[in-house]
Design an enzyme around this catalytic site. Structure first.
Site, PDB file in Angstrom:
ATOM      1  N   LYS A 154      19.705 -39.009  -4.668  1.00 35.19           N
ATOM      2  CA  LYS A 154      18.646 -39.636  -5.327  1.00 35.19           C
ATOM      3  C   LYS A 154      17.284 -39.837  -4.300  1.00 35.19           C
ATOM      4  CE  LYS A 154      18.349 -44.097  -4.142  1.00 35.19           C
ATOM      5  NZ  LYS A 154      17.770 -44.474  -2.662  1.00 35.19           N
ATOM      6  N   HIS A 184      25.090 -42.738  -3.643  1.00 34.37           N
ATOM      7  CA  HIS A 184      26.403 -42.680  -2.784  1.00 34.37           C
ATOM      8  C   HIS A 184      27.043 -43.966  -2.856  1.00 34.37           C
ATOM      9  CE1 HIS A 184      23.485 -44.942  -0.195  1.00 34.37           C
ATOM     10  NE2 HIS A 184      24.563 -45.403   0.158  1.00 34.37           N
ATOM     11  N   GLU A 222      20.519 -56.166   2.954  1.00 32.48           N
ATOM     12  CA  GLU A 222      20.559 -55.443   4.189  1.00 32.48           C
ATOM     13  C   GLU A 222      19.871 -56.173   5.156  1.00 32.48           C
ATOM     14  OE1 GLU A 222      19.812 -50.871   3.481  1.00 32.48           O
ATOM     15  OE2 GLU A 222      18.295 -51.899   2.125  1.00 32.48           O
ATOM     16  N   HIS A 246      21.590 -48.163  -7.254  1.00 38.73           N
ATOM     17  CA  HIS A 246      22.844 -48.845  -6.626  1.00 38.73           C
ATOM     18  C   HIS A 246      23.353 -49.813  -7.403  1.00 38.73           C
ATOM     19  CE1 HIS A 246      22.166 -45.650  -3.635  1.00 38.73           C
ATOM     20  NE2 HIS A 246      21.416 -46.316  -2.902  1.00 38.73           N
TER      21      HIS A 246
HETATM   22  C1  BG6 Z   1      19.674 -45.702   0.286  1.00 33.70           C
HETATM   23  C2  BG6 Z   1      18.335 -46.271   0.164  1.00 33.70           C
HETATM   24  O1  BG6 Z   1      19.945 -45.021  -0.929  1.00 33.70           O
HETATM   25  O2  BG6 Z   1      20.725 -46.791   0.393  1.00 33.70           O
HETATM   26  C3  BG6 Z   1      18.137 -47.055   1.567  1.00 33.70           C
HETATM   27  O3  BG6 Z   1      17.382 -45.551   0.228  1.00 33.70           O
HETATM   28  C4  BG6 Z   1      19.166 -48.167   1.914  1.00 33.70           C
HETATM   29  O4  BG6 Z   1      16.923 -47.790   1.686  1.00 33.70           O
HETATM   30  C5  BG6 Z   1      20.650 -47.490   1.540  1.00 33.70           C
HETATM   31  O5  BG6 Z   1      19.009 -48.632   3.198  1.00 33.70           O
HETATM   32  C6  BG6 Z   1      21.732 -48.320   1.562  1.00 33.70           C
HETATM   33  O6  BG6 Z   1      22.860 -47.920   1.637  1.00 33.70           O
HETATM   34  P1  BG6 Z   1      24.227 -48.499   2.298  1.00 33.70           P
HETATM   35  O7  BG6 Z   1      25.185 -47.690   2.090  1.00 33.70           O
HETATM   36  O8  BG6 Z   1      23.899 -48.711   3.731  1.00 33.70           O
HETATM   37  O9  BG6 Z   1      24.409 -49.842   1.789  1.00 33.70           O
END
Ligand code: BG6
Length: 486
Positions: A154, A184, A222, A246
């Site tokens: 992505k 992911h 986050e 996501h």
């Molecule tokens: C990524 C984003 O796809 O996912 C980031 O580009 C984000 O900005 C991240 O921090 C969050 O992933 P996870 O797995 O840490 O929740």
């Protein structure tokens, strides 16, 4: 995804072989899969990048250092790197460079008796997706004597038009059955559990609808800021970076109907139907925010505008809250609230399904609106698990009813959960596209959000270390709801 199957001998090619994603995620995941004998009987990993003067030995040494950092418990990293890893430069990405890469792959295949099965993983900045896919197609790397698979990270496009164009280029050289668009989040164990939770437990599924559900909330918070990625992020913003992909995946998995089977297209078609049923999002149901300075846990953090690489006066949103309506028989009338933000109070991904309150209550406080709703809370990270919230009679005479919860914690039952990338890489190798985004899915998702990219809405400042701007609370208050977290 949920089933285990056989991996053929293959070459795993990573474009972006010296990048951060390779170092932090792909190498450790490939290594772990190798340790668990899940990379197949024979395989080689070929890293490709622009850097010209790296020998195989130097690359292996770098990889070993990365593995020491990200898989500290590993003992055989050196031996694995020496036996599996190869490096080739792509130089200026000219036709001659692709020809050299092709010859190198063929040489590996003949030397190690590999039958021509190849995966090409684009761990690259989105700006070079098109040229790399064209390069693969024009050099003939899109076909071989075995199977060929294309994996794209992505973001897939930055609006509807660019996503359609990227799909067009992909389909010029590859069939959709060869394509793996990564999100992911779909690799996360707890995200996959959504389907098991819903469709292996009829007691939950029977109340998962407009008759019983009051509202659904999806939070991906986050605590980190934009870090070193401002160059990309300032152009993207939270809507493109998190919501379009996501959070939309979490939304569709929460709302979809039961697929007729676990076959990839069966599952993906159900997700697409949810996207098709979402009503256009109204401007008043959108809240954008941007973090200002504050404290996250005990750390003092600067504002988004003071982060390195952010354009002065940038209006990029680091927080989005939305109210969505899914106009189908299961969900009509049930608001879905989604929100995501950087520099929030804590790292937390949660899906909360709030149920309707009792129509009348016999118990104190006699007002049924004051009885907490039953809720199912799925925590996807960091403390993966599930809570069922309910009311009990309390022996305390001043508060007759109290809210309590039944909890299940993954870590207590199963220990370490695999990294999402391990699951996704293994699925690529076993030709299971269930956890990857189909071309129509990505386009429907952009169709939904593209109008919001053009809105001229306020970007409210919010203090780092909180839960976003107060406008996000007001969005729910207008519907007589409130954000709930477990
Ligand atoms: C990524 C984003 O796809 O996912 C980031 O580009 C984000 O900005 C991240 O921090 C969050 O992933 P996870 O797995 O840490 O929740």
């Amino acid at each position: 995804m949920i089933t285990e199957s056989h991996v053929d001998p293959h070459v795993f090619v990573v474009f972006g072989g010296t990048g951060d994603l390779m170092r932090r995620k792909l190498l450790p995941s490939i290594f772990r899969l190798g340790e668990q004998d899940r990379m197949g009987p024979k395989y080689k990993v070929l890293a490709i990048a622009r850097e010209k003067d790296i020998s195989n030995e130097q690359y292996r040494e770098r990889a070993r250092t990365a593995l020491e950092e990200f898989v500290p418990e590993s003992k055989d990293a050196k031996q694995w790197c020496d036996s599996c890893l190869h490096y080739q430069t792509i130089g200026d990405a000219s036709p001659a460079d692709y020809k050299r890469i092709k010859e190198y792959i063929e040489q590996l295949e003949s030397e190690y008796e590999l039958p021509g099965n190849r995966s090409f993983y684009l761990a690259l900045p989105p700006g070079v997706f098109v040229s790399t896919i064209e390069g693969l197609g024009e050099s003939g790397l899109n076909r071989s004597d075995g199977w060929t698979r294309l994996v794209i990270e992505k973001p897939f496009g930055r609006d509807l038009e660019s996503a359609i164009e990227l799909n067009r280029i992909v389909h010029k050289h590859f069939d959709e059955s060869q394509v793996y668009r990564i999100d992911h989040y779909l690799g996360k164990e707890t995200v996959q559990n959504m389907m098991v939770f819903r469709f292996a437990n009829p007691i939950f599924e029977s109340v998962w609808n407009r008759d019983r559900v009051k509202d659904v909330q999806i939070t991906v918070a986050e605590s980190v800021g934009v870090g070193t990625r401002a160059g990309y992020y300032d152009q993207a913003g939270a809507l493109r970076d998190m919501i379009q992909n996501h959070l939309t995946q979490l939304l569709t998995l929460t709302a979809m109907e039961s697929p007729v089977s676990l076959k990839a297209d069966s599952v993906r078609s159900e997700k697409v139907k949810v996207l098709q049923a979402i009503a256009p999002i109204r401007e008043e149901d959108v809240v954008f925010g941007q973090y200002s300075a504050g404290h996250v846990r005990d750390e003092t953090v600067k504002s988004y505008l003071h982060e390195d690489g952010v354009v002065p006066g940038s209006n990029t949103e680091t927080f989005v809250a939305l109210k969505l309506h899914i106009e189908n028989w299961r969900w009509q009338g049930v608001p879905f609230y989604v929100r995501t933000g950087k520099r929030m109070k804590q790292r937390l991904t949660q899906i909360t399904v709030n149920f309707k309150r009792p129509p009348v209550t016999l118990f104190e406080p006699f007002d049924s609106a004051k009885v907490s709703p039953n809720a199912i809370v799925l925590t996807l990270q960091p403390d993966e698990g599930f809570d069922l919230r309910f009311e009990v009679k309390s022996p305390n005479e001043t508060a007759l009813i109290q809210s309590k919860k039944l909890s299940f914690q993954y870590a207590e039952e199963f220990g370490r959960l695999p990294d999402g990338y391990e699951t996704l890489l293994h699925d690529i190798l076993t030709n299971d596209q269930t956890l990857f985004v189909r071309s129509d899915e990505v386009e429907h998702s952009w169709e939904l959000y593209e109008p919001l990219l053009e809105l001229d809405v306020n970007v409210y400042p919010y203090r780092a270390g909180g839960w976003g701007p107060s406008a996000s609370d007001q969005l729910l208050e207008r519907g007589d709801d409130a954000w709930t977290l477990s």
